[in-house]
Design a protein around this motif. Structure first.
Motif, PDB file in Angstrom:
ATOM      1  N   ARG A 236       9.563  -7.108  31.857  1.00 37.85           N
ATOM      2  CA  ARG A 236      10.218  -7.993  32.807  1.00 37.85           C
ATOM      3  C   ARG A 236       9.507  -8.008  34.172  1.00 37.85           C
ATOM      4  NH1 ARG A 236      14.740  -9.759  30.368  1.00 37.85           N
ATOM      5  NH2 ARG A 236      15.591  -8.467  28.679  1.00 37.85           N
ATOM      6  N   HIS A 237      10.233  -7.648  35.252  1.00 41.62           N
ATOM      7  CA  HIS A 237       9.656  -7.708  36.597  1.00 41.62           C
ATOM      8  C   HIS A 237       8.834  -6.472  36.952  1.00 41.62           C
ATOM      9  CE1 HIS A 237      12.875 -10.716  36.845  1.00 41.62           C
ATOM     10  NE2 HIS A 237      12.192 -11.248  37.855  1.00 41.62           N
ATOM     11  N   SER A 238       8.905  -5.441  36.131  1.00 45.26           N
ATOM     12  CA  SER A 238       8.305  -4.162  36.504  1.00 45.26           C
ATOM     13  C   SER A 238       6.776  -4.249  36.535  1.00 45.26           C
ATOM     14  CB  SER A 238       8.713  -3.075  35.500  1.00 45.26           C
ATOM     15  OG  SER A 238      10.118  -2.991  35.401  1.00 45.26           O
ATOM     16  N   PRO A 239       6.152  -3.639  37.548  1.00 44.70           N
ATOM     17  CA  PRO A 239       4.698  -3.523  37.541  1.00 44.70           C
ATOM     18  C   PRO A 239       4.277  -2.604  36.402  1.00 44.70           C
ATOM     19  CG  PRO A 239       5.630  -2.244  39.334  1.00 44.70           C
ATOM     20  CD  PRO A 239       6.750  -3.025  38.743  1.00 44.70           C
ATOM     21  N   PRO A 240       3.009  -2.665  35.961  1.00 38.49           N
ATOM     22  CA  PRO A 240       2.578  -1.912  34.777  1.00 38.49           C
ATOM     23  C   PRO A 240       2.917  -0.422  34.808  1.00 38.49           C
ATOM     24  CG  PRO A 240       0.903  -3.499  35.380  1.00 38.49           C
ATOM     25  CD  PRO A 240       1.943  -3.567  36.458  1.00 38.49           C
ATOM     26  N   ALA A 241       2.702   0.255  35.944  1.00 33.28           N
ATOM     27  CA  ALA A 241       2.949   1.700  35.989  1.00 33.28           C
ATOM     28  C   ALA A 241       4.410   2.020  35.689  1.00 33.28           C
ATOM     29  CB  ALA A 241       2.561   2.257  37.354  1.00 33.28           C
ATOM     30  N   GLU A 242       5.320   1.256  36.267  1.00 32.38           N
ATOM     31  CA  GLU A 242       6.745   1.489  36.023  1.00 32.38           C
ATOM     32  C   GLU A 242       7.123   1.073  34.607  1.00 32.38           C
ATOM     33  OE1 GLU A 242      11.099   0.053  37.789  1.00 32.38           O
ATOM     34  OE2 GLU A 242       9.220  -0.493  38.828  1.00 32.38           O
ATOM     35  N   ALA A 243       6.595  -0.055  34.164  1.00 29.69           N
ATOM     36  CA  ALA A 243       6.916  -0.532  32.817  1.00 29.69           C
ATOM     37  C   ALA A 243       6.466   0.460  31.754  1.00 29.69           C
ATOM     38  CB  ALA A 243       6.262  -1.890  32.571  1.00 29.69           C
ATOM     39  N   MET A 244       5.325   1.114  31.954  1.00 29.77           N
ATOM     40  CA  MET A 244       4.824   2.057  30.954  1.00 29.77           C
ATOM     41  C   MET A 244       5.741   3.249  30.778  1.00 29.77           C
ATOM     42  SD  MET A 244       2.278   1.164  29.180  1.00 29.77           S
ATOM     43  CE  MET A 244       1.844   2.752  28.495  1.00 29.77           C
ATOM     44  N   ARG A 245       6.392   3.654  31.837  1.00 29.20           N
ATOM     45  CA  ARG A 245       7.343   4.767  31.702  1.00 29.20           C
ATOM     46  C   ARG A 245       8.499   4.366  30.792  1.00 29.20           C
ATOM     47  NH1 ARG A 245       6.049   5.405  37.264  1.00 29.20           N
ATOM     48  NH2 ARG A 245       7.915   4.267  37.925  1.00 29.20           N
ATOM     49  N   TYR A 246       9.006   3.145  30.970  1.00 27.07           N
ATOM     50  CA  TYR A 246      10.081   2.663  30.111  1.00 27.07           C
ATOM     51  C   TYR A 246       9.609   2.531  28.659  1.00 27.07           C
ATOM     52  CZ  TYR A 246      12.201   1.324  34.597  1.00 27.07           C
ATOM     53  OH  TYR A 246      12.717   1.328  35.876  1.00 27.07           O
ATOM     54  N   LEU A 251       9.651   4.213  22.941  1.00 30.99           N
ATOM     55  CA  LEU A 251       8.917   4.170  21.679  1.00 30.99           C
ATOM     56  C   LEU A 251       8.484   5.521  21.140  1.00 30.99           C
ATOM     57  CD1 LEU A 251       6.551   1.096  22.221  1.00 30.99           C
ATOM     58  CD2 LEU A 251       8.445   1.259  20.603  1.00 30.99           C
ATOM     59  N   ILE A 252       8.427   6.536  21.988  1.00 35.84           N
ATOM     60  CA  ILE A 252       7.773   7.776  21.584  1.00 35.84           C
ATOM     61  C   ILE A 252       8.407   8.390  20.342  1.00 35.84           C
ATOM     62  CG2 ILE A 252       9.133   9.211  23.141  1.00 35.84           C
ATOM     63  CD1 ILE A 252       5.408   9.619  22.113  1.00 35.84           C
ATOM     64  N   GLU A 253       9.741   8.357  20.231  1.00 31.41           N
ATOM     65  CA  GLU A 253      10.390   8.996  19.081  1.00 31.41           C
ATOM     66  C   GLU A 253      10.020   8.292  17.782  1.00 31.41           C
ATOM     67  OE1 GLU A 253      14.852  10.242  17.462  1.00 31.41           O
ATOM     68  OE2 GLU A 253      14.579   9.514  19.520  1.00 31.41           O
ATOM     69  N   ASP A 254      10.082   6.946  17.782  1.00 28.74           N
ATOM     70  CA  ASP A 254       9.725   6.197  16.573  1.00 28.74           C
ATOM     71  C   ASP A 254       8.260   6.408  16.206  1.00 28.74           C
ATOM     72  OD1 ASP A 254      12.257   5.210  16.277  1.00 28.74           O
ATOM     73  OD2 ASP A 254      11.829   3.265  17.199  1.00 28.74           O
ATOM     74  N   LEU A 255       7.382   6.411  17.191  1.00 37.18           N
ATOM     75  CA  LEU A 255       5.961   6.570  16.911  1.00 37.18           C
ATOM     76  C   LEU A 255       5.657   7.966  16.382  1.00 37.18           C
ATOM     77  CD1 LEU A 255       4.405   4.695  19.978  1.00 37.18           C
ATOM     78  CD2 LEU A 255       4.505   3.914  17.604  1.00 37.18           C
ATOM     79  N   MET A 256       6.252   8.981  16.980  1.00 34.59           N
ATOM     80  CA  MET A 256       6.005  10.344  16.516  1.00 34.59           C
ATOM     81  C   MET A 256       6.522  10.538  15.088  1.00 34.59           C
ATOM     82  SD  MET A 256       4.420  11.936  19.033  1.00 34.59           S
ATOM     83  CE  MET A 256       4.689  13.702  18.987  1.00 34.59           C
ATOM     84  N   GLN A 257       7.665   9.974  14.780  1.00 38.34           N
ATOM     85  CA  GLN A 257       8.223  10.114  13.433  1.00 38.34           C
ATOM     86  C   GLN A 257       7.398   9.367  12.402  1.00 38.34           C
ATOM     87  OE1 GLN A 257      12.321   8.908  13.586  1.00 38.34           O
ATOM     88  NE2 GLN A 257      13.029  10.850  14.437  1.00 38.34           N
ATOM     89  N   LEU A 304      -4.146   7.988  26.934  1.00 42.83           N
ATOM     90  CA  LEU A 304      -4.052   8.109  25.486  1.00 42.83           C
ATOM     91  C   LEU A 304      -3.215   6.978  24.899  1.00 42.83           C
ATOM     92  CD1 LEU A 304      -3.405  11.950  25.130  1.00 42.83           C
ATOM     93  CD2 LEU A 304      -5.534  10.726  24.616  1.00 42.83           C
ATOM     94  N   PRO A 305      -3.425   6.647  23.631  1.00 39.47           N
ATOM     95  CA  PRO A 305      -2.557   5.655  22.989  1.00 39.47           C
ATOM     96  C   PRO A 305      -1.108   6.125  22.966  1.00 39.47           C
ATOM     97  CG  PRO A 305      -4.532   6.030  21.668  1.00 39.47           C
ATOM     98  CD  PRO A 305      -4.531   7.071  22.745  1.00 39.47           C
ATOM     99  N   LEU A 306      -0.189   5.189  22.873  1.00 36.74           N
ATOM    100  CA  LEU A 306       1.221   5.524  22.731  1.00 36.74           C
ATOM    101  C   LEU A 306       1.435   6.227  21.393  1.00 36.74           C
ATOM    102  CD1 LEU A 306       2.795   2.130  23.859  1.00 36.74           C
ATOM    103  CD2 LEU A 306       2.671   4.231  25.192  1.00 36.74           C
ATOM    104  N   GLY A 307       2.214   7.310  21.426  1.00 40.48           N
ATOM    105  CA  GLY A 307       2.521   8.029  20.205  1.00 40.48           C
ATOM    106  C   GLY A 307       1.704   9.282  19.995  1.00 40.48           C
ATOM    107  N   ILE A 308       0.752   9.569  20.880  1.00 39.18           N
ATOM    108  CA  ILE A 308      -0.062  10.777  20.735  1.00 39.18           C
ATOM    109  C   ILE A 308       0.659  11.987  21.315  1.00 39.18           C
ATOM    110  CG2 ILE A 308      -2.255  11.880  21.288  1.00 39.18           C
ATOM    111  CD1 ILE A 308      -2.533   9.619  19.316  1.00 39.18           C
ATOM    112  N   VAL A 309       1.057  11.879  22.577  1.00 31.94           N
ATOM    113  CA  VAL A 309       1.826  12.944  23.216  1.00 31.94           C
ATOM    114  C   VAL A 309       3.008  12.309  23.935  1.00 31.94           C
ATOM    115  CG1 VAL A 309      -0.134  14.499  23.477  1.00 31.94           C
ATOM    116  CG2 VAL A 309       0.367  12.857  25.292  1.00 31.94           C
TER     117      VAL A 309
END
Length: 391
Positions: A236-246, A251-257, A304-309
């Motif tokens: 949405r309106h979030s700049p990239p740095a803030e959006a990446m935290r969201y 996504l991290i749980e789904d990606l790790m699983q 790092l790609p999403l889902g690594i750590v």
């Protein structure tokens, strides 16, 4: 959804009906008696013509067919049975000393042969083997038909999935003051794990991203749909740095699983100033081609790609797109498809020489895939071009 294949029934009706064809009435009676005692329904014919007439009206599973018949002989009758495509096994019967003719019958489509007079053990062996082969052939035929039907259903579902996935991609580029935007996604299979998307939270702001889910095919496409939904919900309106935290938290749980990871280039463009803020999550395939032909890569702060750590921190990078500059973001499917060209950012930038619109630049890059019959991976391209005063 398609029926799971392990639930498909491959049962076929048992072998029951047998036709005995011999001009010797004693042979007909003998075979009828032996076969009836084994539980088969038996009919007889004294000539090839009579046998073919019976076969036109009655289905027979096995035919005992004498080679020496008056009128149409056994080989001619066999040829007509096979020409009609009847689902019947044929056992040729022959007098002692006529084995060579029986071998010729096997070449022409007979399943086995018996020598007269019929020895009890040989008769039983030939009959049992013929029944087993016929039942197996019928089961295999049904199985092939069901496999083909199952395959057709899968293809149909994949085609529908591809249509749905294609509709998920943005269909029309937004109108941007002073800028042009063009993108294309070419899956290696019907569906894939690459995608691009954008949102325009304000007339002067454009948020856009290109993602590459590890792998290809249906499993990557399913994960792609999840990533797309999250990106649309949180950027949405979030700049990239803030959006990446969201994005990372969502996504991290789904990606790790799933054991998968996603590379991502996320950016926000301010069209009033040309300021481009971006984050590279393991993607590394983005560059700015300046109006004078210089190339500026944007992966010096790549994470790092999403889902690594789960706790990866991403640094935002900023640059200015001046008139005549173009941002090019692409997936590794482009590089992998043409390893013969060594498609570095500088090589790709050279392909853009003389192109004066985002769409023209996109076409130049897509054309690189023209000689490739089957791309090894999904390929996605996105171009943002800042028009010159005359553009």
């Amino acid at each position: 959804m398609s029926e799971p294949f392990n639930q498909i029934d491959v049962q076929t009706p048992p072998v029951r009906r047998i036709l005995v064809v011999d001009d010797d009435p004693d042979i007909n009676r003998l075979l009828r008696a032996r076969l009836t005692a084994r539980g088969y329904e038996v009919s007889t014919a004294a000539s090839g013509e009579e046998a073919l007439a019976l076969l036109a009206d009655t289905i027979s599973d096995i035919i005992f067919l004498d080679i020496s018949l008056p009128g149409i002989n056994g080989l001619q009758t066999l040829a007509e049975v096979r020409r009609r495509g009847l689902d019947a096994a044929v056992i040729m019967t022959t007098a002692f000393g006529s084995e060579q003719i029986a071998v010729e019958a096997l070449r022409q489509g007979a399943n086995d042969y018996l020598r007269k007079p019929f020895e009890s053990d040989e008769f039983r062996r030939v009959l049992e083997c013929t029944v087993q082969r016929l039942e197996l052939e019928r089961q295999n035929r049904v199985l092939r038909q069901q496999l083909e039907a199952h395959h057709r259903r899968l293809l149909s579902e994949m085609e529908r999935a591809a249509e749905v996935q294609a509709r998920l991609l943005p269909q029309i580029a937004p109108a941007l003051s002073g800028f042009q935007l063009a993108a294309e996604c070419i899956p290696a299979r019907d569906v894939g794990g690459d995608f691009y998307d954008w949102q325009q939270p304000a007339p002067h702001l454009l948020s856009f991203w290109l993602c590459d889910v590890m792998g290809k095919g249906l499993d990557a496409a399913l994960l792609m749909a999840t990533v797309r939904a999250v990106m649309r919900a949180v950027v949405r309106h979030s700049p990239p740095a803030e959006a990446m935290r969201y994005v990372t938290n969502a996504l991290i749980e789904d990606l790790m699983q799933s054991g998968r990871f996603v590379t991502l280039f996320l950016a926000q463009l301010d069209t009033t100033s040309g300021r481009l803020a971006s984050i590279d999550a393991g993607h590394g395939l983005a560059f700015v081609r300046r109006a004078d032909g210089a190339v500026e890569t944007l992966n010096d702060r790549r994470g790092l790609p999403l889902g690594i750590v789960p706790d990866e921190q991403y640094d935002q990078r900023e640059t200015i797109l001046n008139p005549g500059d173009a941002l090019v973001v692409y997936s590794d499917g482009l590089v992998d498809a043409r390893i013969d060209l060594d498609l570095t950012p500088h090589v790709l930038a050279d392909q853009l020489y003389g192109a004066n619109s985002a769409l023209a630049m996109l076409d130049r890059l897509v054309t690189l895939l023209a000689p490739v019959q089957m791309p090894p991976d999904d390929m996605t391209l996105l171009v943002v071009y800042r028009k010159t005063g005359q553009g």
